[in-house]
Design a protein around this motif. Structure first.
Motif, short mmCIF file in Angstrom:
data_model
loop_
_atom_site.label_atom_id
_atom_site.label_comp_id
_atom_site.label_asym_id
_atom_site.label_seq_id
_atom_site.Cartn_x
_atom_site.Cartn_y
_atom_site.Cartn_z
N ALA A 162 0.74 -1.28 0.02
CA ALA A 162 0.16 0.14 0.01
C ALA A 162 1.04 1.20 0.08
N MET A 163 1.96 1.27 0.57
CA MET A 163 2.80 2.42 0.70
C MET A 163 3.31 2.68 -0.43
N ASP A 164 3.90 1.39 -1.21
CA ASP A 164 4.40 1.64 -2.45
C ASP A 164 3.50 2.54 -3.46
N ASN A 165 2.34 1.97 -3.42
CA ASN A 165 1.29 2.21 -4.31
C ASN A 165 0.78 3.70 -4.04
N TRP A 166 0.78 4.20 -2.70
CA TRP A 166 0.51 5.57 -2.56
C TRP A 166 1.69 6.51 -2.95
N ARG A 167 3.00 5.92 -2.73
CA ARG A 167 3.83 7.06 -3.01
C ARG A 167 3.83 7.37 -4.72
N ARG A 168 3.67 6.35 -5.23
CA ARG A 168 3.58 6.42 -6.93
C ARG A 168 2.29 7.33 -7.15
N MET A 169 1.35 7.08 -6.74
CA MET A 169 0.08 7.95 -6.88
C MET A 169 0.60 9.52 -6.50
N ALA A 170 1.16 9.65 -5.33
CA ALA A 170 1.53 11.05 -4.78
C ALA A 170 2.51 11.78 -5.81
N ARG A 171 3.24 10.81 -6.41
CA ARG A 171 4.32 11.48 -7.21
C ARG A 171 3.66 11.68 -8.83
N GLY A 172 2.41 11.36 -8.71
CA GLY A 172 1.52 11.89 -9.93
C GLY A 172 1.67 10.79 -11.20
N GLU A 173 1.93 9.46 -10.90
CA GLU A 173 2.26 8.46 -11.85
C GLU A 173 0.68 8.12 -12.48
N ASP A 174 0.61 7.72 -13.56
CA ASP A 174 -0.55 7.42 -14.18
C ASP A 174 -1.28 6.43 -13.38
N ALA A 175 -2.42 6.51 -13.14
CA ALA A 175 -3.23 5.69 -12.07
C ALA A 175 -3.34 4.42 -12.49
N GLU A 176 -3.75 4.36 -13.76
CA GLU A 176 -4.06 2.89 -14.26
C GLU A 176 -2.80 2.06 -14.60
N ARG A 177 -1.55 2.84 -14.79
CA ARG A 177 -0.43 2.00 -14.72
C ARG A 177 -0.23 1.78 -13.23
N VAL A 178 -0.21 2.60 -12.22
CA VAL A 178 -0.07 2.09 -11.04
C VAL A 178 -0.79 0.92 -10.58
N ARG A 179 -2.09 0.88 -10.83
CA ARG A 179 -2.89 -0.14 -10.69
C ARG A 179 -2.64 -1.18 -11.19
N ARG A 180 -2.03 -1.55 -12.45
CA ARG A 180 -1.71 -2.82 -13.14
C ARG A 180 -0.34 -3.16 -12.35
N ASP A 181 0.53 -2.31 -12.10
CA ASP A 181 1.67 -2.75 -11.45
C ASP A 181 1.68 -3.30 -10.11
N ALA A 182 0.48 -2.55 -9.56
CA ALA A 182 -0.09 -3.05 -8.02
C ALA A 182 -0.36 -4.31 -8.11
N VAL A 183 -1.08 -4.65 -9.03
CA VAL A 183 -1.69 -6.31 -9.32
C VAL A 183 -0.63 -7.12 -9.42
#
Length: 203
Positions: A162-183
């Motif tokens: 969760a922390m890794d996902n949030w940090r990427r979101m906070a940096r403004g990375e593309d949400a769908e890419r973060v979602r795919r990588d999170a899975v």
């Protein structure tokens, strides 16, 4: 849920929302409990009947999650292993953008997480919530030393993901890419958990 319980739940939510709005506007350390009580139009003693500490005004949102992993294990389908049930639950959270998974780029969610992780006393209090989640999960897994060790590993994996996902979101990375990588990351992490915790990965 009866009327009394519903009113109490509403009070928790309303006061917590008011407090968080003030904390986001002015900073956690710059807002007193008395100021929150005044904004919520209740007395300070009344506020403390609902919230045991200033930090709990923020972390109230995590209260329902303390027993979530334990519930998932307890409610799993016949023949399903605890690890698999927890894996599917975490993946479902990513799919629905549950803020607990870190995969949510709504500005209010990002601001809340900045407040939470940027305030040392809130981080310390959060760990108390995580410890209770760990204890509940350990009990659901059998309560043995082995179960406690397994619960600690599961809770740590979920927190780190969760922390890794949030940090990427906070940096403004593309949400769908973060979602795919999170899975992908969650699948790999739970596979490692399953390999190391075989007693809880098979039925």
């Amino acid at each position: 849920m009866g009327l009394r319980e519903r009113k109490k739940l509403r009070m928790y939510q309303e006061v917590s929302d008011i407090a968080i709005a003030l904390f986001l506007e002015k900073g956690f350390e710059r807002v007193s409990v008395a100021e929150v009580a005044a904004a919520a139009e209740i007395s300070k003693p009344t506020l403390f009947r609902y919230f045991s500490s200033k930090e709990d005004l923020v972390l109230h949102r995590f209260a329902d999650h303390q027993a979530e992993a334990a519930r998932v294990v307890g409610d799993r389908a016949p023949g399903q292993s605890p690890i698999d049930a927890l894996r599917l639950h975490f993946l479902a959270g990513i799919e629905r953008s549950d803020p607990v998974t870190g995969v949510n780029d709504h500005p209010q969610v990002l601001a809340f997480h900045r407040l939470l992780y940027g305030t040392p006393s809130l981080v310390a209090r959060l760990y108390e919530y995580l410890e209770r989640s760990e204890a509940a999960l350990a009990a659901a897994l059998g309560g043995t030393l082995e179960a406690r060790l397994a619960a600690g590993q599961v809770v740590a994996v979920q927190r780190i993901l969760a922390m890794d996902n949030w940090r990427r979101m906070a940096r403004g990375e593309d949400a769908e890419r973060v979602r795919r990588d999170a899975v992908t990351a969650a699948e790999a992490a739970f596979a490692r958990l399953g390999a190391g915790l075989r007693a809880y990965a098979t039925e």
